[in-house]
Design an enzyme around this catalytic site. Structure first.
Site, short mmCIF file in Angstrom:
data_model
loop_
_atom_site.label_atom_id
_atom_site.label_comp_id
_atom_site.label_asym_id
_atom_site.label_seq_id
_atom_site.Cartn_x
_atom_site.Cartn_y
_atom_site.Cartn_z
N LYS A 1 -8.81 14.04 4.13
CA LYS A 1 -7.97 12.83 4.13
C LYS A 1 -7.10 12.95 5.36
O LYS A 1 -7.10 13.99 6.01
CB LYS A 1 -7.10 12.77 2.87
CG LYS A 1 -6.43 14.12 2.58
CD LYS A 1 -5.65 14.13 1.27
CE LYS A 1 -6.48 14.16 0.04
NZ LYS A 1 -6.45 12.93 -0.75
N ARG A 2 -6.35 11.90 5.73
CA ARG A 2 -5.46 12.03 6.88
C ARG A 2 -4.50 13.19 6.68
O ARG A 2 -4.14 13.52 5.56
CB ARG A 2 -4.68 10.72 7.09
CG ARG A 2 -5.50 9.65 7.74
CD ARG A 2 -6.06 10.08 9.09
NE ARG A 2 -5.02 10.26 10.07
CZ ARG A 2 -4.63 9.33 10.94
NH1 ARG A 2 -5.23 8.15 10.96
NH2 ARG A 2 -3.66 9.59 11.79
N HIS B 1 0.79 -1.23 0.00
CA HIS B 1 0.00 0.00 0.00
C HIS B 1 0.81 1.28 0.00
O HIS B 1 0.24 2.37 0.00
CB HIS B 1 -0.92 0.05 1.23
CG HIS B 1 -2.13 -0.80 1.09
ND1 HIS B 1 -3.30 -0.32 0.57
CD2 HIS B 1 -2.35 -2.10 1.40
CE1 HIS B 1 -4.20 -1.29 0.58
NE2 HIS B 1 -3.65 -2.37 1.07
N THR C 1 -8.31 6.91 -2.59
CA THR C 1 -9.67 6.49 -2.92
C THR C 1 -10.63 7.66 -2.72
O THR C 1 -11.70 7.68 -3.33
CB THR C 1 -10.14 5.30 -2.07
OG1 THR C 1 -9.87 5.58 -0.70
CG2 THR C 1 -9.45 4.03 -2.49
N LYS D 1 -14.14 8.93 -4.82
CA LYS D 1 -15.45 9.28 -4.24
C LYS D 1 -15.90 10.65 -4.74
O LYS D 1 -17.07 10.85 -5.08
CB LYS D 1 -15.36 9.30 -2.71
CG LYS D 1 -14.97 7.98 -2.07
CD LYS D 1 -14.64 8.17 -0.58
CE LYS D 1 -13.87 7.00 -0.03
NZ LYS D 1 -13.25 7.29 1.29
N LYS E 1 0.72 14.41 1.74
CA LYS E 1 -0.56 14.77 1.12
C LYS E 1 -0.67 16.28 0.91
O LYS E 1 -1.53 16.76 0.18
CB LYS E 1 -1.72 14.28 1.99
CG LYS E 1 -1.86 12.75 2.01
CD LYS E 1 -3.00 12.32 2.93
CE LYS E 1 -3.20 10.82 3.04
NZ LYS E 1 -3.90 10.22 1.88
C1 LIG Z 1 -11.97 7.48 1.62
C2 LIG Z 1 -11.55 7.87 2.98
C3 LIG Z 1 -10.20 8.10 3.25
C4 LIG Z 1 -9.13 8.01 2.19
O1 LIG Z 1 -8.97 9.25 1.57
P1 LIG Z 1 -7.69 9.56 0.64
O2 LIG Z 1 -8.00 10.90 0.07
O3 LIG Z 1 -7.66 8.50 -0.40
O4 LIG Z 1 -6.51 9.56 1.53
C5 LIG Z 1 -9.84 8.49 4.52
N1 LIG Z 1 -10.76 8.64 5.50
C6 LIG Z 1 -12.08 8.43 5.27
C7 LIG Z 1 -13.04 8.62 6.39
C8 LIG Z 1 -12.51 8.03 4.02
O5 LIG Z 1 -13.81 7.80 3.80
#
Ligand SMILES: *Cc1c(COP(=O)(O)O)cnc(C)c1O
Length: 754
Positions: free
Chosen positions: A492-493, A312, A599, A603, A498
């Protein structure tokens, strides 16, 4: 339907729906779902998948299950008739945050797709008493508190199954809990979560601190306890071993019950190792097979055929390397096996860089995975290429046939049907319901890109969702954002790779522009959602800087009419479901080569946002699908970045000194305005970091980011129809990113289930 819910209720408390409390109705719904889920379970024949993962970020389950069982609308209507609101029931459900972010959410999406595709596949993980910490933002600073999710009405059902697990020479009993995983018009699988009966929530101290040494009482108390000290790192090994040992026993028992004699284990089971946290399942299975009389060489062969590994990340700090001494303390029974595996791996190549044990006696978990599983996959095309050509090139030379790519995906049931009902209905009216099971059908929307009336209805749905988000933000945090503004979201985190700090520098620049009288083409609302790991200082400093900037801007009415910065507290799946449908511009701005896939990007795209992004992870594949006119790409390429790290010639200070725009934005962090509103120590530390080190190369991408983001704002303001067309094309091209497609590929190339 009314009868069914009514019957559950009467059985539970002897009340009619109208008289029951919300909690009683919630409990009745939960039982109804569980009974119907059980009716959908099917016997397994042939090969069954076990997806082992330290994280399953499943989110709330009630609505998702009602949708998958095909009874959401009926249930909602039935409750409404009795004066009850399904939305109110949803609020009662605590979110199981059993994951940190993308990796855990991926595991949850995969379970949904397995059940939907009618494939036999269960999850194996841990029943943490507290999921990821609850984030509190007070006085501009993140603090953490425990997030208990285990209530009386809980999806995880206790079973009488227990397995003995040897930890540091004593035996503990791992109890199995199960959560039913319903598929959409599919089958029901299980998420198997292990726990100890002895865990004691009473040992919690201040915030999220606790006595890390008392293993029987703390073992599953927290997801990923802070590992900044030895006790925390040891605790992780305890957790991992509990998961894999109990999991391996469950797998062997289930296969034996179906007639497997263990020599043919691979005909009955496929085991997917999600990142390196479950890697000890390899030596553990070899150990258990040994107890059943199977010799080491054959056991290695069986395990290799049964197991596969997903990588990952290429961030070095995330690839686990455990000191052998730790394993000697916690799992001495595995150490001789790991030494044998190391010796065996060394017979296959002269190249010691692929060894399991290194010169400092550390165990490289990923190396063990690659040698002793039959498949290693990356999670987006670019990521897999980087693994093959640089990060894992030595392994690729040794085992080219093992390497393959499986671009991540998301389940459309949660990330479209559930979170954006208006958009789903609109799509259904336009192209029929087929897209719910066959995401590729979304491409039929391409026929509407010149249809003005259609573009307007899609735009109206976005406007509605933005109003809803504004309302939610007001109720939750007391901030009012302008719903007519352009919404950009980075959720995101929080991690330097990032690059929330790049967005921060843009916002500072924008603040200067507005103060100087250059009003933007459109008011901008920038929304963040992000948790920082409790011990990650710079990440917390970035949160502090964003919160402080937000305060400075809000206090300046001349600026705040055009620019608002909002930080959503405690970003989790429930928050994501509110935020994502309301986004205009999706910020995916990681340093190229560092985000394996992402991911969140998928979304947002699916919900009709346009991406502003670097050529990183799955952004590359999004760009290929939507075309350059429908995405805003900027920044150095992954090759440039990788080269720069190899040469080691990046000098942040030169960039800072050499570009007055950059320097002015960075210096604003320690300006009088910021220091008056925020904390000096944090702001100075971030200033030093950005101007002196900037390990994730924010400054070289700053100008390109500024140009592309400004262009997006102009396009949004001056060509609304053109913008709506971009949004529609993003929705239409999102089908590839369904986790149904991802799971079908895993099954075709790796698992061969059934
Ligand atoms: C989808 C999701 C992530 C992943 O987000 P990235 O932008 O791909 O890092 C992290 N936290 C939550 C709650 C999510 O639904």
């Amino acid at each position: 339907m009314y009868e069914s819910i009514g019957a559950e209720l009467r059985a539970l408390c002897g009340k009619e729906l109208r008289e029951a409390t919300d909690r009683e109705v919630y409990r009745a719904l939960l039982q109804m779902v569980q009974r119907r889920a059980a009716e959908q379970s099917r016997p397994v024949s042939g090969r069954k998948l076990y997806y082992i993962s330290a994280e399953f970020l499943i989110g709330k389950l009630l609505s998702n299950n009602l949708i998958n069982l095909g009874i959401y609308e009926e249930t909602r209507a039935c409750l409404a008739e009795a004066g009850k609101s399904l939305a109110a029931m949803e609020e009662l459900e605590p979110e199981p945050s059993l994951g940190n972010g993308g990796l855990g959410r991926l595991a949850a999406c995969f379970l949904d797709s397995l059940a939907t595709l009618d494939l036999p596949g269960d999850g194996i993980g841990l029943r943490y008493h507290c999921g990821l910490f609850h984030q509190n933002l007070k006085d501009g600073v993140q603090s953490e508190s425990p997030d208990f999710w285990l209530t009386d009405d809980c999806w995880a059902q206790r079973t009488e199954t227990v397995y003995p697990v040897q930890l540091a020479g004593t035996t503990v009993q791992a109890r199995l809990y199960r959560i039913a995983v319903t598929g959409y018009q599919g089958r029901t699988n299980q998420l198997n979560l292990f726990d100890l009966d002895t865990v004691n929530e009473g040992i919690l101290g201040e915030g999220i601190s606790f006595d890390k040494a008392d293993i029987p009482e703390n073992l599953t108390l927290f997801l990923y306890p802070d590992d900044s000290d030895d006790a925390g790192r040891l605790l992780r090994i305890y957790q991992q071993y509990l998961m894999v040992s109990a999991g391996a026993q469950l797998i062997l028992e289930e296969c034996a019950a179906r007639g497997c004699d263990y020599h043919n284990l691979a005909d009955y089971a496929a085991i997917q190792i999600n990142d390196t946290h479950p890697s000890m399942v390899i030596p553990e299975l070899i150990r258990l097979l040994g107890e059943h009389g199977i010799a080491f060489e054959e056991a290695v062969e069986i395990v290799t055929k049964t197991c596969a590994y997903t990588n990952h990340t290429i961030l070095a700090e995330a690839l686990e390397k455990w000191p052998l001494g730790y394993l000697e303390k916690v799992v001495p029974q595995l150490v001789p096996i790991i030494r044998q595996l190391d010796a065996l791996a060394r017979t296959r190549t002269e190249d010691t860089s692929t060894a399991i044990l290194d010169g400092e006696n550390r165990v490289h978990m990923a190396h063990m995975d690659i040698h002793f599983t039959h498949s290693t996959n990356g999670v987006a095309a670019l990521h897999t290429e980087i693994l093959k050509n640089s990060e894992l090139a030595n392994f690729y030379r040794l085992y080219p046939e093992k390497f393959n790519n499986k671009t991540n995906g998301i389940t459309f049931r949660r990330w479209l049907l559930q979170c954006n009902p208006k958009l789903s209905r609109e799509i259904e009216q336009r192209i029929g319901p087929g897209f719910k099971k066959d995401a590729g059908e979304l491409e039929k929307l391409m026929a509407l890109t010149e249809d003005r009336e259609a573009l307007e209805s899609f735009a109206a749905i976005k406007a509605f969702n933005k109003k809803q988000l504004a309302q939610w933000l007001y109720e939750k945090q007391g901030v009012w954002v302008n719903p007519d503004a352009m919404f950009t979201i980075q959720s995101k985190r929080l991690h330097e790779y990032k690059r929330q700090q790049l967005n921060l520098l843009f916002l500072i620049h924008q603040y200067f522009q507005i103060k100087a009288g250059h009003k933007p083409a459109v008011p901008l609302v920038c929304i963040f959602g992000a948790k920082a790991a409790p011990a990650y200082t710079i990440a917390k400093d970035i949160i502090h800087a964003l919160l402080t900037l937000s305060k400075v801007i809000a206090a300046d009415p001349k600026v705040s009419r055009y620019l608002q910065v909002v930080f959503v507290e405690n970003y989790n799946v429930a928050a994501a479901e509110k935020m994502i449908p309301a986004c205009d511009l999706s910020e995916q701005i990681s340093l190229a080569s560092k985000e394996a896939s992402g991911t969140g990007n998928m979304k947002f795209m699916l919900n009709g946002a346009v991406t502003l992004g670097t050529m990183d992870g799955a952004n590359v594949e999004i760009a290929q699908r939507v075309g350059q006119e429908n995405i805003y790409v900027f920044g150095r390429t992954s090759n440039q970045v990788i080269h720069r790290y190899q040469v080691g010639d990046y000098n942040a200070h030169e960039w800072y000194e050499g570009d007055p725009n950059i320097r002015r934005a960075v210096d604003f962090l320690v300006s009088d305005e910021m220091l008056a509103a925020g904390r000096e120590e944090q702001l100075r530390r971030l200033h030093r970091e950005l101007s002196g080190k900037d390990w994730f190369q924010t400054l070289p991408d700053f100008n390109a980011y500024l140009v592309r983001k400004t262009q997006a704002m102009m396009d949004y303001a001056h060509d609304p129809e053109g913008w709506s067309r971009k949004c529609l094309i993003n929705i239409a091209q999102a089908g590839f990113f369904s986790s149904d497609r991802t799971i079908a590929e895993y099954n075709r190339d790796i698992w061969h289930l059934g």
